[in-house]
Scaffold this motif. Structure first.
Motif, mmCIF file in Angstrom:
data_model
loop_
_atom_site.group_PDB
_atom_site.id
_atom_site.type_symbol
_atom_site.label_atom_id
_atom_site.label_comp_id
_atom_site.label_asym_id
_atom_site.label_seq_id
_atom_site.Cartn_x
_atom_site.Cartn_y
_atom_site.Cartn_z
ATOM 1 N N GLY A 1 -98.186 18.966 39.313
ATOM 2 C CA GLY A 1 -97.926 18.113 39.899
ATOM 3 C C GLY A 1 -99.647 17.050 38.900
ATOM 4 N N LEU A 2 -100.277 17.581 38.861
ATOM 5 C CA LEU A 2 -101.207 16.492 38.157
ATOM 6 C C LEU A 2 -100.412 16.629 36.383
ATOM 7 C CD1 LEU A 2 -104.204 16.201 36.829
ATOM 8 C CD2 LEU A 2 -104.595 18.222 36.227
ATOM 9 N N ALA A 3 -100.380 17.792 35.774
ATOM 10 C CA ALA A 3 -99.355 17.802 34.432
ATOM 11 C C ALA A 3 -97.654 16.784 34.055
ATOM 12 C CB ALA A 3 -98.820 19.186 34.301
ATOM 13 N N SER A 4 -97.026 16.941 35.382
ATOM 14 C CA SER A 4 -96.733 15.338 35.611
ATOM 15 C C SER A 4 -96.781 14.107 35.781
ATOM 16 C CB SER A 4 -95.489 15.547 37.342
ATOM 17 O OG SER A 4 -95.397 16.886 37.728
ATOM 18 N N GLY A 5 -98.308 13.859 36.695
ATOM 19 C CA GLY A 5 -98.631 12.721 36.493
ATOM 20 C C GLY A 5 -99.318 12.044 35.137
ATOM 21 N N VAL A 6 -100.034 12.879 34.656
ATOM 22 C CA VAL A 6 -100.895 12.521 33.389
ATOM 23 C C VAL A 6 -99.643 12.442 32.288
ATOM 24 C CG1 VAL A 6 -102.069 13.765 31.958
ATOM 25 C CG2 VAL A 6 -102.770 13.627 34.026
ATOM 26 N N PHE A 7 -97.933 13.245 31.974
ATOM 27 C CA PHE A 7 -97.499 12.798 31.216
ATOM 28 C C PHE A 7 -96.701 11.475 31.384
ATOM 29 C CE2 PHE A 7 -92.947 14.084 29.274
ATOM 30 C CZ PHE A 7 -93.367 14.892 28.187
ATOM 31 N N LEU A 8 -96.631 11.327 32.462
ATOM 32 C CA LEU A 8 -95.516 10.081 32.170
ATOM 33 C C LEU A 8 -96.787 8.997 31.873
ATOM 34 C CD1 LEU A 8 -93.488 8.334 33.451
ATOM 35 C CD2 LEU A 8 -94.520 8.034 35.627
ATOM 36 N N VAL A 9 -98.179 8.921 31.708
ATOM 37 C CA VAL A 9 -99.057 8.358 31.009
ATOM 38 C C VAL A 9 -98.707 8.182 29.983
ATOM 39 C CG1 VAL A 9 -101.091 7.547 31.157
ATOM 40 C CG2 VAL A 9 -100.301 8.123 33.139
ATOM 41 N N SER A 10 -99.096 9.565 29.385
ATOM 42 C CA SER A 10 -99.363 10.055 27.722
ATOM 43 C C SER A 10 -97.817 9.393 27.839
ATOM 44 C CB SER A 10 -99.216 11.709 28.004
ATOM 45 O OG SER A 10 -97.771 12.213 28.122
#
Length: 226
Positions: A161-170
């Motif tokens: 979930g962390l990776a999914s959220g950060v990827f959207l920002v990145s």
């Protein structure tokens, strides 16, 4: 010279200092993953070849992308692109084997379907959003993995979930790079590096914990299509 980023304004080395140096974030992420792997080594029943390979690709991403932004040459572009794709495909295979317990036949079909989808997206809308549209299949895959883990109540679901959220920002920062040149000359691509290192590092740590037996998974299916 290939001028693809806001920060580059002239040919030659070191015209993209932020875009170049921030690739160290991938090496740091690989180092963190290595520390976690060593801590869990006693509870991983196999040799974890896939985990070592993923860490190798993560290091290659940092080096290849660093050379690409340092030189802006076609040969370095390949060193940037290929390791990223290899990480995505290797991670998908590792997830299917370790988390889903799929056999080779089902894994091959799923991997082939993902590759075909990625090629189609790249050929049709790959240049959209400053080239970030080509990551849509990978993001859709990540969201699917994350949703499955949350439904299973996996202890590593939060890392996905962390990776999914950060990827959207990145990927948002990657997309807006050229659009903000007038307002912010360094651009925003360097933030893609830093945040994406968090994404890939989090996923690799999660897979190490999977290998150590933390989440539950179906019994392995060795070759069956069902």
């Amino acid at each position: 010279m290939l001028d693809s980023y806001c920060e580059r304004t002239a040919p030659g080395l070191w015209d993209e200092p932020l875009n170049t140096v921030t690739n160290l974030a991938f090496l740091i992420a690989a180092g963190v993953a290595m520390a976690v792997h060593r801590r869990h080594a006693g509870t991983i029943p196999d040799r974890g070849v896939d985990l070592w390979l993923l860490r190798l690709w993560l290091i290659a991403i940092g080096i290849g992308s660093g050379l690409w932004h340092l030189t802006a040459r076609r040969w370095a572009w390949w060193l940037d692109v290929v390791p990223i794709q290899l990480f995505i495909l290797s991670f998908f295979l590792s997830f299917m084997q370790r988390v889903l317990g799929w056999g080779l036949a089902r894994m091959g079909l799923a991997l082939g379907g993902f590759i075909v989808l990625s090629v189609v997206v790249e050929a049709t809308v790959g240049n959209a959003l400053n080239g970030s549209a080509s990551y849509f299949p990978a993001y859709a895959l990540l969201l699917t993995m994350t949703g499955w883990l949350y439904r299973q109540g996996s202890p590593v679901a939060w890392l996905f979930g962390l990776a999914s959220g950060v990827f959207l920002v990145s990927v948002s920062f990657r997309s807006m790079d050229m659009a903000v040149c007038d307002a912010w000359s360094p651009g925003t691509h360097f933030l893609w590096h830093v945040l994406n290192a968090v994404v890939l590092g989090s996923l690799l740590v999660a897979m190490i914990r999977v290998a150590a037996g933390q989440p539950s998974a179906p019994a392995p299916d060795h070759g069956s299509l069902n």
